[in-house]
Each structure stands twice: as structure tokens, then as C-alpha cells.
Motif scaffolding. Sequence first.
Motif, short mmCIF file in Angstrom:
data_model
loop_
_atom_site.label_atom_id
_atom_site.label_comp_id
_atom_site.label_asym_id
_atom_site.label_seq_id
_atom_site.Cartn_x
_atom_site.Cartn_y
_atom_site.Cartn_z
N UNK A 10 0.85 -1.19 0.00
CA UNK A 10 0.00 0.00 0.00
C UNK A 10 0.89 1.24 0.00
N UNK A 11 0.51 2.28 -0.77
CA UNK A 11 1.19 3.58 -0.72
C UNK A 11 0.15 4.64 -0.38
N UNK A 22 -6.66 7.58 1.94
CA UNK A 22 -6.73 6.81 0.69
C UNK A 22 -5.36 6.17 0.44
N UNK A 23 -5.39 4.94 -0.10
CA UNK A 23 -4.15 4.20 -0.38
C UNK A 23 -4.27 3.57 -1.76
N UNK A 36 -7.29 2.40 -4.11
CA UNK A 36 -7.23 2.35 -5.56
C UNK A 36 -6.54 1.05 -5.98
N UNK A 37 -7.16 0.32 -6.90
CA UNK A 37 -6.61 -0.95 -7.40
C UNK A 37 -6.28 -0.78 -8.88
N UNK A 54 -11.71 2.09 -5.73
CA UNK A 54 -11.53 2.74 -7.01
C UNK A 54 -10.56 1.93 -7.85
N UNK A 55 -10.64 2.09 -9.16
CA UNK A 55 -9.75 1.37 -10.07
C UNK A 55 -8.95 2.37 -10.89
#
Length: 972
Positions: A738-739, A751-752, A809-810, A841-842
Motif C-alpha cells: 500500500x502507498x 486513501x491508499x 485504488x486498485x 476505485x480502479x
Amino acid sequence: MENSSGIKLEKAPVVSNPKGRRFRSLRWKISLSSSMILLAVVMLFCFVSYLGLMANFDNQREVEYHRYSREVNSLIKNTSQNLYQLAEMIPFLDGMKKALLTNDGESISKVFDLHWALLQFHNGVEFVHFYNPQNQLNASWDSLDTHMDGNILLSTWVSHVNQSERLINPLLCRESCIQYIVAPLLVEGKKVGVVVMGISLADVFLAFKRIAGADIGLLIKEQNSLLQNDFDFLRWNIHISALTNKEKNLEVLKKVARIYPEMTALHNGAQIRWNDQYLQIKLFPLDSYEPDKAHLIVMTDVTAAVKNIHDSIWKIALIGLLGLIFAEILLFLIFTRLLAKLKDVVFVLPLLANGQFERFRSSVASSDRVQRFRDEVDTLSEAAVSLSLQLEKLEQEVSTRTKMLIEQKNELGRERDFVENLLDTAQAIVLTQNSEGRIMSLNAYGEMLMRYTEGELQGKSFLNILIPEYETQDLLTRFKEIHSGQRMQLRHEAITHCKDGTTRHVAWLHSHLGRQSEDDPSILSVGLDVTEYKRVEGHLAWLADHDPLTNLFNRRRFSEELEQVLSRAERYRHPGALLFFDLDRFKYINDTSGHQAGDTLLKMVASMLAQTIRADDITGRLGGDEFAIILPEINANGAIEVAKKVLDQLGHAQLTINNRTHKISASIGIALFPEHGANIHDLLAAADLAMYQAKAMGRNAWYLFSDKDRSRERIHTLVYWKEKIEYSHLHDNFMLYLQPIMQVKTKEISHYEVLLRMQDKDGSVLSPGEFIPAAEHTGLIHAIDHMVLRKAIAQVAKIYQAGFKVSFSINLSAHAFNDPELLPILKEELTSQDMDPACVMFEITETAALEDLPGARGLMIEIKELGCGFVLDDFGVGFSSFYYLRELPVDVVKIDGSFIRNLSESSDDLILVNALCSVARGFGKKITAEFVESAEILSLIEKMDIDYAQGYYIGKPAPATEFFTDHENDSF
């Protein structure tokens, strides 16, 4: 007796005791029947129990056999590994390096004598031979006879190792089994010869006996008939080389040999009885140098288990018989009481048959016994009383029923008229046939559909008039069966000919009708017109195999055709070629003239290919602007000529749209089979790489794949990474990092971004840039997308369950948008993990969207309908970024890091980022800046009113455990 209509009613005679039949009480019949049933149940239960116990016993033995096999293989493998380690150690023994370099047998003997005793007694080495690079024996130490076949076999091994410089470790079984290792000797990188070492497997068998607790023997197949009188020789032409408890077990084996003339029967295990003992015999073949030469035989005492099974079955049978006796006694007592009242009712029933209704009712009333609950006998008594009352009214009802029959006849006439009207309005062909298969009637819809009138078809044969090409002997036989009543229904489909010359595809259902006379119909035939359904079905089947734009085979069908061509080429040894190419500057044409121009160009290319290739060649569109041609039965020169013809044909074509003229060119890669690949993946990879070589040569060119160029190294690299990716899938070595992404105004991190990593076998962590290109080339990218999707949503769900309310986010690959399984997997995971889609989110890149913009947009809309969001990554890099921003339903744009990294030093980047932010805000999108690596850059993007920041200054990528701590569950 006469009724009121004057009709005389005769009384039925009553037979109280038919001649020749003795009376037996129901309680005895029921008791005997139940006894037989219970006895059968007990026997069945015993049998099923026995089968279950034996099945469980067999399963346990099978598990033991697998364990024995693993133990033996493991012990032999360890022996081979120990030999290999000793062979590697030899050049490092004191004095051996110098002696080996001199290549002098006397020097080697003198030095190695000091170490031989230690290897022999401590490591169990039976012999050591040293050979020079010319395959000549320099020195040897032996504790057994190793001169097998005049040293021919050993010389062959030594020669092979000297040439290949690769060790071999054969297992040779003659009078006993010896594990050999023939290994090359290297001193300071120089080949100095070969060492041959061997260890007997006797210690392996003893170790197995200690581990397994079972007797074991070594059986070696002998061809020499002179050994058949040997005490240790079995009738299978087998010599017993080693055997534990030999005096007893030799007799056991001889008995087994008499029972099982073929030794192969022991491969699955066998059980024999020996002196009140039950023994399980199992044969394990050894993987020796000479196939089917040596076998291990394992003898296990299973007496206790077998006797336990027998004892259990006897106990079950005894308990069942005791239960049977008790149940019979109880049933007899119950039925004696219950049937007493039934007997009273039975003996007065003859009064009812004789018409003595009043006397019958008084007899039943006098025999009623007072009891607390009603039962079936009470119901029978009441029913008999009611029946007597009904019979008294029968005379009056006979006349009433006669009138009703007349009225019903009139009603049936009205119903017949209704049915005839219904048949005429039904949207199906309805006709009847007589016993000879000739048409008797036809409804109005049938007349309209087939253009025949009922009169024109009456008397005509159904098969001859409507479906002449289907008049087969089999169909005639089935119609005869329906006419005769042997078959009640028949379904089939047929092409039905109409009067105007057209044909209709009709599904027929023929039903047998019961007839009262020869003039009645024999078959009712109902036909449903399925012509339109068949047309749509055929079109769907065509779409499953073809590209609807170019009418060429799609990737799936093309792969099937290629696999069949490769199979035929291998069977008949015919060469062939695969041409793989894409169009040069196709993206430019799409961007400048629109996708309609691109589609027109693709159609032109498909049309020109059809005019260029041979009739037996196969063409397909694999996706986008990628095309491929299969050229069966052709050599390299022929394939090159076809490639030149294709380039020449494309070079003469041009496309003019909106006053802009586009020339057509392509880069063609050529791969030959089976020379460059004997399967689909290798051949496509070779052709793909050859196509890239053609592009590197300046486009509008062909390139023939060659084993000598660097493309072969790229294939090996693809195979290397393919094996790594498959290994990581199998052993779950993919990890998610994760960032953090910070909200610039509040300085909060909520958010990551989820990043993929792969852990190598040595523990190192690999980034996606190293293995994702190989996954795309080898077709494993969809599997990675599915794994990331499942793993990421599961990890996010755990973080949410721990109480951390953040979003993620993926990343999706460029191939995700042509994956039909992606959306169902996403729906399934969101439902099974009970996740709020709004927190997911993508991220997609412009490159991914460019592959198939309509497909990407459609998939994004479907995913957004689930509640998820989208981030457009690498914003600003492509020339058409603003176009994608308008066309794609994204929520956030992420400005490419190449513009952010030097923001504090480059005024040009500052101007460009300001412009990108203005456009994004104009479209109502949130903005994220990546590669924020200093406080100065963070300050600049805050002044630009950018919403989010991501980079090493905000936080480096790391496992989830470094950002979240769950006291109940420490792992995410």
C-alpha cells in the motif's frame, strides 16, 4: 328389486368362504411379513457395514502405500544427494587438486588412499573410480565387483559425462541395487576427468524397515533359467536379493507366487492368510537404469485390523437379531389388539352386500367399542354406514344420472365446437393423421403458413408432402410405432416445404390418439415454426468464431485452427509458417480521423488479405490492428514470398477521409513450424518478436525469426518469467503493498493505492515492471488481474472490519477490458466480502483505454453502476489525454510523475501542470499529483489547488501491517 324407473336391480351373491382357501388372520400375515422385512434390513445393514469397514480399511492401506512410496523415494533421493555432495567435495580434499591436475593415476591413488577408508566406513561408499578426459581409468577403489558387462555400461556413462559435462545418477540393479553417480571433475574451472562412485541400497531398505515397521524385500528379475533351482528364486523369474525375516517371508512369497501367477497383480496390493495371520503384500517398482528390473515388496501384518472388522460385523448382526426378536413380539401384541375391532366390522359386511342396510347399521353400532382415540377401523365403520345410506339412494340417482348424461352429451358438442375454434386461432400447425399416415385435417394457421388448403392436403401422406427428404427408414419405423401405440409421442425437427416454394423449419410433436373406429384420427401432429430462431442461432454461432468487423476468424477460433494445423503438420511432417503483423501508425489514424476511419481501414486490410492468400491459408484478426495468417505446407522461401505479396498489396492501397489521405503499411513477423515452435504459445511468441524486429528495421518490412538472433533470448526470458509467475501463483508468492495518498488541504491520509509485488524464491521482492510484460506476452495477465482483484478486496475488507475507514485504488492492466470474467468476479467478491463499493476505485492508464476505447468505456460504466470509482493514471503523457477525459467516466485524474518530479526546478513543467489542472477542474474531476518527493514540491501543488498528493515524501509503498494495527487480528 326395482327402482322408480322400473329398472330391476339384481343383488350380488355373497361368498363368505371361497372353496379351497383357508382363513389366516392379518396379525399373523403382518407379523410374518414384518419379520422378513426386518431380517432383510438387518442383513442389509450388516452387509453395508462390512462394505464400509472394508472400504475404510482399503483407504487406510492406500494411504500407507503412498507413505511407503514417498519414504522409499525420499531415502533413495537422499542417497543420491549424499553421493553428489561427496563427488563435489573430492577436488577439495587434501592433495587431490594437484593430483587431479597432473592426470596421473599413481599420484591420484597415492593421495586418495588417505581418504578412502573414511569414505568407505563413514559414508558407506562401495567403490570409487577416477577416469581421465579420454575416458581411461586412472585409479579405482572397490569393495564389490563393479565389472558389469565388461565395463561397457560404465564406459558408456563415463564417455557421456565427459562429453556433456553433466552428472548422471543411475540406479543399477543386478544381483543387488547400487546407486551410482558419474560426475565431471573440475579444478580451477578446468575439466580434469570423471569420478564414478556407488553406494548399496541395503542401508536404504533397513532405514525403511525402521521407519515403516513392515518387512521389506528386494526382487530382481533374472533371465538366466539356470537360477530357477536357486532357493531364492520365485516362479515370476524373480531373484530375491534381500529380504527381512527371510526364513518366514520366503515361504510367504512362494505362496503369493502360487496364488498370483502374474506379478503385476501385486502392484495394487494383495492380501493373503498365513498361519492365522493376515498379510498385505504390495509391490513397488524401482526407477532403475534397466526398466522393470527391480521391485521392492512390502509385507505388512494387518491381522488385528481384519479381526476387528470381523468382530464388529458379528456384534452388529447379534444386536440386529435381538432387536428383530423384540420388535416381532411387540408388533404381535399391538396388532392383536388393533385387529380385534376390525374383525367385528368384517364379519357384518356381507349384510351390506345383501341389501340389509338397516340390520347392517345396527350390527355395526352394537359392535362399537368405547376407546379414547379414533383410528382407521372407526373410519372404516363410519364409511361403511355412509355407504349403506348411499346405496339406498341409488335407485333415485339412476334416473337422475340418465338425464345428466343427455345434458353432458350436449355440453360435449359445445366443447368440441370450442376446441375447433381454438385450433383455428392457435399460432401452431395442428393436423391429424389416420393409421396410414395420411392427413385428415389441418387448422387455419397451418393453411396460412404452408400456403396449402385443408382440402389440398387431405388424403396426402404427411411424410411425402411436407418433408420428403426426411423420409428415412428410421423415421418411418418410429411413425409406425406411434400409429400402433408402442410409442406415445415423437419429437423431431424438419424442413417443411410450402406450396409457394419456400421452406420453414418446424419443430413437430406427434402424439398417439386412442381410436374408437377405423375412421378416427391415429396421430395428432402439432408443429411450431422455429425458422427465425434457427436463423438467429446460426448467426450467434458465426459471431462466436468471427470478428464482426472484418468477418475474419477471431482470436479464439484462430487459435483452434492453428492448433489443428500444428497437429496435422506434426502427424504428416509437413512444414508451415505463421505470419503475424500489425498496421503501422494505426493509432495515429484513429486519433486524427476517428475510429470510423480505423474501422474502414481494417475492413480494407481484411478484403486485401482475402485476395492475396491461398485458398487453404487461414486468416484471423487477433485484436486491435493485429492480424495473423497460417500458411500450411510451405517453406521459408514461400512464406517470405507471401509476406512480400501482402506488403505489396497493402502498399498500393490508401484511405482518404475528411480530405486526409492515409497510406497503409504493416510490419510482418514470420515464424516457421515446427522449427520455431511446436505449440501455439511458442509459435505466437516467436512471430510476435519477429514482428517487433521488423518494426525496428523501419516498419513496412518483414522479418523471419531466427534462432541466432537475440529474439531467441527474449523467448527464453519469457519462458523464465512465465515459470516464475506460475510458481508464484502456485505458492501464493504475490504480495500487495500500500502507498498512502494525502489530502493536500487537511494533510490527512484516508486513501491508499494497492501495488503488486512478487516475492522470488530467494526472498527478494520484485516490482511489476519486471514480470508484467512477460505475463502479457504469455497470456497470464488475466490470471494476475483476477488474483489482484480477489486479494485486494479481501485485504480491504479485513482493514474495514478492523475499524479503519479508508478508501483504496486498485490498478487494472491494459488487458482487463477484454476480459469477460472480470466483472462477474468483481460482483462476486464485493458480495462475498460484504464490501461497500464506494470505498474501492480502479486505476487505468491512457494506454489501457487506448487498446479498446468503446470496450473500456462500457466496462467502466458497468463497474461504476456497482458503486466503484475510477482514476485516470499517467494523465498528460498522451496527445489525446483531453479526449479520454471527455470520453471516459473517471472521477480522479493522476498527473504523470514526469511533470511533478522536477516541478520546483522547471518553469515549463509548472506551466504545463497548471494547464492540466485547469482542464481537469473544468471537467469536474479531482486531481492527484504523484512523485511528490520533497516539501518544496508539496508546497507548490498546494498553491495550485491540487486535491491529493502521492510520493515518497508522503509515504513509501509497504505492507498493510505497517500502516494499520488490528489488536484482534495482526495480519491483513
